[in-house]
Motif scaffolding. Structure first.
Motif, PDB file in Angstrom:
ATOM      1  N   GLY A 320       5.666  -6.050   0.356  1.00 37.57           N
ATOM      2  CA  GLY A 320       4.750  -5.015  -0.119  1.00 37.57           C
ATOM      3  C   GLY A 320       5.314  -3.613   0.060  1.00 37.57           C
ATOM      4  O   GLY A 320       6.089  -3.349   0.980  1.00 37.57           O
ATOM      5  N   ASN A 321       4.910  -2.732  -0.837  1.00 35.86           N
ATOM      6  CA  ASN A 321       5.426  -1.366  -0.817  1.00 35.86           C
ATOM      7  C   ASN A 321       5.055  -0.615   0.459  1.00 35.86           C
ATOM      8  O   ASN A 321       5.868   0.103   1.028  1.00 35.86           O
ATOM      9  CB  ASN A 321       4.895  -0.587  -2.024  1.00 35.86           C
ATOM     10  CG  ASN A 321       5.526  -1.048  -3.327  1.00 35.86           C
ATOM     11  OD1 ASN A 321       6.672  -1.478  -3.354  1.00 35.86           O
ATOM     12  ND2 ASN A 321       4.777  -0.974  -4.419  1.00 35.86           N
ATOM     13  N   ARG A 322       3.810  -0.797   0.920  1.00 32.04           N
ATOM     14  CA  ARG A 322       3.337   0.004   2.056  1.00 32.04           C
ATOM     15  C   ARG A 322       4.147  -0.284   3.312  1.00 32.04           C
ATOM     16  O   ARG A 322       4.525   0.641   4.040  1.00 32.04           O
ATOM     17  CB  ARG A 322       1.848  -0.272   2.313  1.00 32.04           C
ATOM     18  CG  ARG A 322       1.237   0.664   3.356  1.00 32.04           C
ATOM     19  CD  ARG A 322      -0.277   0.505   3.389  1.00 32.04           C
ATOM     20  NE  ARG A 322      -0.656  -0.790   3.901  1.00 32.04           N
ATOM     21  CZ  ARG A 322      -1.543  -0.982   4.887  1.00 32.04           C
ATOM     22  NH1 ARG A 322      -2.123   0.041   5.455  1.00 32.04           N
ATOM     23  NH2 ARG A 322      -1.854  -2.186   5.288  1.00 32.04           N
ATOM     24  N   VAL A 323       4.441  -1.557   3.570  1.00 34.36           N
ATOM     25  CA  VAL A 323       5.217  -1.921   4.763  1.00 34.36           C
ATOM     26  C   VAL A 323       6.602  -1.284   4.716  1.00 34.36           C
ATOM     27  O   VAL A 323       7.085  -0.711   5.699  1.00 34.36           O
ATOM     28  CB  VAL A 323       5.338  -3.458   4.881  1.00 34.36           C
ATOM     29  CG1 VAL A 323       6.281  -3.841   6.008  1.00 34.36           C
ATOM     30  CG2 VAL A 323       3.964  -4.079   5.109  1.00 34.36           C
ATOM     31  N   MET A 324       7.261  -1.363   3.549  1.00 36.22           N
ATOM     32  CA  MET A 324       8.603  -0.800   3.420  1.00 36.22           C
ATOM     33  C   MET A 324       8.594   0.715   3.553  1.00 36.22           C
ATOM     34  O   MET A 324       9.501   1.305   4.147  1.00 36.22           O
ATOM     35  CB  MET A 324       9.210  -1.202   2.063  1.00 36.22           C
ATOM     36  CG  MET A 324       9.550  -2.668   1.938  1.00 36.22           C
ATOM     37  SD  MET A 324      10.629  -3.291   3.263  1.00 36.22           S
ATOM     38  CE  MET A 324      12.037  -2.209   3.087  1.00 36.22           C
ATOM     39  N   ILE A 325       7.556   1.347   3.004  1.00 36.70           N
ATOM     40  CA  ILE A 325       7.468   2.810   3.073  1.00 36.70           C
ATOM     41  C   ILE A 325       7.332   3.253   4.524  1.00 36.70           C
ATOM     42  O   ILE A 325       8.046   4.143   4.994  1.00 36.70           O
ATOM     43  CB  ILE A 325       6.280   3.320   2.219  1.00 36.70           C
ATOM     44  CG1 ILE A 325       6.577   3.110   0.734  1.00 36.70           C
ATOM     45  CG2 ILE A 325       6.013   4.800   2.503  1.00 36.70           C
ATOM     46  CD1 ILE A 325       5.380   3.329  -0.161  1.00 36.70           C
ATOM     47  N   VAL A 326       6.406   2.635   5.257  1.00 36.79           N
ATOM     48  CA  VAL A 326       6.165   3.032   6.655  1.00 36.79           C
ATOM     49  C   VAL A 326       7.418   2.793   7.503  1.00 36.79           C
ATOM     50  O   VAL A 326       7.828   3.656   8.290  1.00 36.79           O
ATOM     51  CB  VAL A 326       4.959   2.282   7.236  1.00 36.79           C
ATOM     52  CG1 VAL A 326       4.827   2.544   8.723  1.00 36.79           C
ATOM     53  CG2 VAL A 326       3.678   2.705   6.514  1.00 36.79           C
ATOM     54  N   ALA A 327       8.045   1.612   7.342  1.00 40.30           N
ATOM     55  CA  ALA A 327       9.251   1.303   8.126  1.00 40.30           C
ATOM     56  C   ALA A 327      10.374   2.289   7.816  1.00 40.30           C
ATOM     57  O   ALA A 327      11.059   2.791   8.722  1.00 40.30           O
ATOM     58  CB  ALA A 327       9.709  -0.129   7.826  1.00 40.30           C
ATOM     59  N   GLY A 328      10.545   2.594   6.541  1.00 45.16           N
ATOM     60  CA  GLY A 328      11.592   3.534   6.146  1.00 45.16           C
ATOM     61  C   GLY A 328      11.336   4.937   6.659  1.00 45.16           C
ATOM     62  O   GLY A 328      12.261   5.613   7.137  1.00 45.16           O
ATOM     63  N   LEU A 329      10.074   5.381   6.571  1.00 35.92           N
ATOM     64  CA  LEU A 329       9.743   6.733   7.024  1.00 35.92           C
ATOM     65  C   LEU A 329       9.959   6.895   8.529  1.00 35.92           C
ATOM     66  O   LEU A 329      10.453   7.929   8.994  1.00 35.92           O
ATOM     67  CB  LEU A 329       8.296   7.075   6.660  1.00 35.92           C
ATOM     68  CG  LEU A 329       8.005   7.226   5.159  1.00 35.92           C
ATOM     69  CD1 LEU A 329       6.523   7.487   4.929  1.00 35.92           C
ATOM     70  CD2 LEU A 329       8.836   8.331   4.541  1.00 35.92           C
ATOM     71  N   LEU A 330       9.588   5.886   9.290  1.00 34.71           N
ATOM     72  CA  LEU A 330       9.793   5.961  10.743  1.00 34.71           C
ATOM     73  C   LEU A 330      11.289   5.976  11.076  1.00 34.71           C
ATOM     74  O   LEU A 330      11.719   6.632  12.037  1.00 34.71           O
ATOM     75  CB  LEU A 330       9.092   4.795  11.437  1.00 34.71           C
ATOM     76  CG  LEU A 330       7.556   4.839  11.393  1.00 34.71           C
ATOM     77  CD1 LEU A 330       6.965   3.587  12.043  1.00 34.71           C
ATOM     78  CD2 LEU A 330       7.015   6.098  12.071  1.00 34.71           C
ATOM     79  N   THR A 331      12.090   5.283  10.267  1.00 34.44           N
ATOM     80  CA  THR A 331      13.544   5.312  10.462  1.00 34.44           C
ATOM     81  C   THR A 331      14.100   6.696  10.145  1.00 34.44           C
ATOM     82  O   THR A 331      14.972   7.218  10.857  1.00 34.44           O
ATOM     83  CB  THR A 331      14.227   4.252   9.571  1.00 34.44           C
ATOM     84  OG1 THR A 331      13.649   2.961   9.837  1.00 34.44           O
ATOM     85  CG2 THR A 331      15.725   4.193   9.834  1.00 34.44           C
ATOM     86  N   ILE A 332      13.606   7.310   9.063  1.00 36.52           N
ATOM     87  CA  ILE A 332      14.026   8.674   8.718  1.00 36.52           C
ATOM     88  C   ILE A 332      13.674   9.640   9.853  1.00 36.52           C
ATOM     89  O   ILE A 332      14.489  10.486  10.239  1.00 36.52           O
ATOM     90  CB  ILE A 332      13.351   9.139   7.411  1.00 36.52           C
ATOM     91  CG1 ILE A 332      13.870   8.330   6.227  1.00 36.52           C
ATOM     92  CG2 ILE A 332      13.611  10.632   7.164  1.00 36.52           C
ATOM     93  CD1 ILE A 332      13.140   8.605   4.921  1.00 36.52           C
TER      94      ILE A 332
END
Length: 494
Positions: A320-332
């Motif tokens: 799902g998009n939301r999971v990937m977005i949150v994980a990516g943003l926290l990595t950034i």
């Protein structure tokens, strides 16, 4: 139009070239800033306007350009944009003073605004659902090549020739793209709708006024530009909600998926906006890198972005998009946190690692964020829809360059010792030019302190984006699955 255009893969090459010229230009200019400033005698404010004049016009005109492409033809508008971009790049190549370069950059912004929405909307209309994901992946890969190659190519051109070569490289790319577009690409348009000149004027006035206000903020609040921003943006929203055939479908913001992804993208771009400008100066002024070395330093970030972009697009369809977005943003955010610890003695290995983390986070988050946003845009409004996506990102980038540039500038001045000459407190470049060892050491320390503060602000902005994505982008599981099936993951191209 035909779902399986026989020339569709050749058309993709044209779209990639058109996007590549914009990506390369944005990347090489950051490497060219120090030699350019020295040769033209540009002040720090001149440099900020050389960078911001493009973003100001680009962000201001994107929505109008997207609407024009839907109305008059996406290929036609893209070709006009490429011609303007190529001619103004030629003018920038031979600019003799900062004013000439600022004017050329402004025209380049107009050309860029005409190019960008057309490329994405043409791609969406040429490829059907079965092939669009593959086309997007190729388009994204080319953008990443530009991200990697831009600074390296720029550094090499500066070392072998002079700073003007970073603009001259745009000209042959633009010419090739124009010839290929005329030979290969069919025209496509949206449905006939009434023109919305008032909406166009209000959007341009509002966006340019907003960015102008932020750029001028360190020198005092510009009430004229602030009034233009407020009246323009408020007037635009009110008018677009009332008019029968609006230029921009603002009702999209009622969709939680669209509003959540757009707000997340804005906050990410605010964080990313000042990164290249600030870090390039750190590498060259503080660590004493050559332009070529400064360009090479961005390879870990671009490589990680390319690698994790493919991973993010694949996993996004499964989790799902939301999971990937949150994980990516926290990595950034983690990457920005690491960047905030850089100092004058930091070696390349740690800097490269921090940039790798930033690139990995962007690769995970951005494809899913743009996929979520574009999945809510009606196909008939592909041009203005892609322009809305670009506007959201460019507005964030413009705010980021303006805000973080101002934070670094003010922080540098405040951190310099009171005994330093006035010229040395204005910028690190002017401080180093004095040739005083003690002042140079103080300037490097002051700049690094100011840079750390700007990266901490970026980290908090991206954490805010993650929180927004987590809570705003909720939707029923069935709806989420339908959205993912309808639109492929799209890669960030800024």
């Amino acid at each position: 139009m035909e779902a399986k255009n026989p020339r569709r893969w050749w058309i993709l090459i044209v779209l990639c070239l058109s996007t590549l010229v914009l990506v390369i230009d944005n990347m090489v200019l950051t490497v060219a800033v120090p030699p350019l400033a020295a040769d033209l005698g540009a002040t720090p404010q001149d440099i900020q306007w050389i960078l911001d004049s493009y973003i100001l016009v680009f962000a201001g005109l994107l929505l109008t350009a997207g609407s024009l492409s839907d109305r008059f033809g996406r290929r036609k508008v893209m070709i006009i944009g490429l011609a303007l971009f190529g001619l103004s790049s030629l003018a920038a190549t031979f600019a003799a003073d900062p004013v000439q370069l600022i004017v050329a950059r402004t025209v380049m912004g107009i050309g860029g605004a005409l190019i960008m929405p057309s490329t994405l909307s043409i791609l969406i209309t040429v490829f059907d659902d079965t092939e669009r994901r593959k086309a997007m992946a190729a388009w994204s890969a080319v953008a990443m090549v530009g991200l990697v190659g831009g600074p390296v190519l720029g550094g090499a051109l500066i070392a072998w020739f002079w700073w003007g070569a970073v603009f001259l490289i745009n000209v042959p790319i633009a010419v090739i793209a124009i010839v290929a577009a005329l030979a290969l690409m069919p025209e496509s348009k949206g449905p006939k709708v009434k023109p919305d000149p008032l909406g166009a004027i209000l959007s341009v006035v509002g966006m340019t006024g907003l960015v102008w206000t932020i750029i001028e903020a360190p020198h005092g609040l510009n009430w004229t530009s602030l009034a233009a921003a407020v009246l323009g943006l408020v007037g635009f929203v009110v008018w677009e909600l009332r008019v029968k055939e609006p230029m921009v479908p603002l009702n999209l913001f009622r969709n939680r998926l669209f509003s959540g992804s757009s707000l997340s993208l804005t906050l990410v771009q605010i964080g990313n906006g000042g990164l290249l400008l600030v870090l390039t100066q750190y590498l060259q002024y503080v660590l004493d890198y050559t332009p070529t070395q400064a360009g090479l330093a961005f390879i870990p970030m671009a490589g990680a972005s390319l690698l994790f972009n493919a991973l993010g697009a694949t996993l996004g369809a499964k989790v799902g998009n939301r999971v990937m977005i949150v994980a990516g943003l926290l990595t950034i955010a983690t990457g920005f946190g690491l960047m905030s610890t850089l100092d004058a003695d930091t070696g390349f290995v740690f800097t490269a690692f921090a940039l790798f983390v930033l690139g990995a986070g962007g690769g995970m988050a951005m494809p899913s964020a743009i996929a979520a946003l574009m999945s809510t845009v009606p196909p008939a409004q592909a041009g203005v829809g892609s322009a809305l996506n670009d506007t959201i990102q460019q507005a964030g980038a413009a705010l980021g360059v303006a805000v973080l540039g101002s934070v670094v500038s003010a922080g540098f001045t405040n951190a310099m010792p009171g005994s330093a000459p006035e010229a040395a407190t204005r910028s690190i470049g002017e401080a180093l030019a004095l040739g005083d060892g003690a002042i140079a050491q103080a300037a490097r320390s002051a700049f690094t302190t100011a840079m750390s503060d700007s990266f901490l602000i970026s980290a908090f902005a991206v954490v805010g984006a993650a929180v927004l994505a987590l809570f705003v982008m909720r939707q029923p599981k069935a709806a989420a699955t339908a959205e993912q099936d309808r639109q492929p993951a799209m890669a960030a191209h800024h």
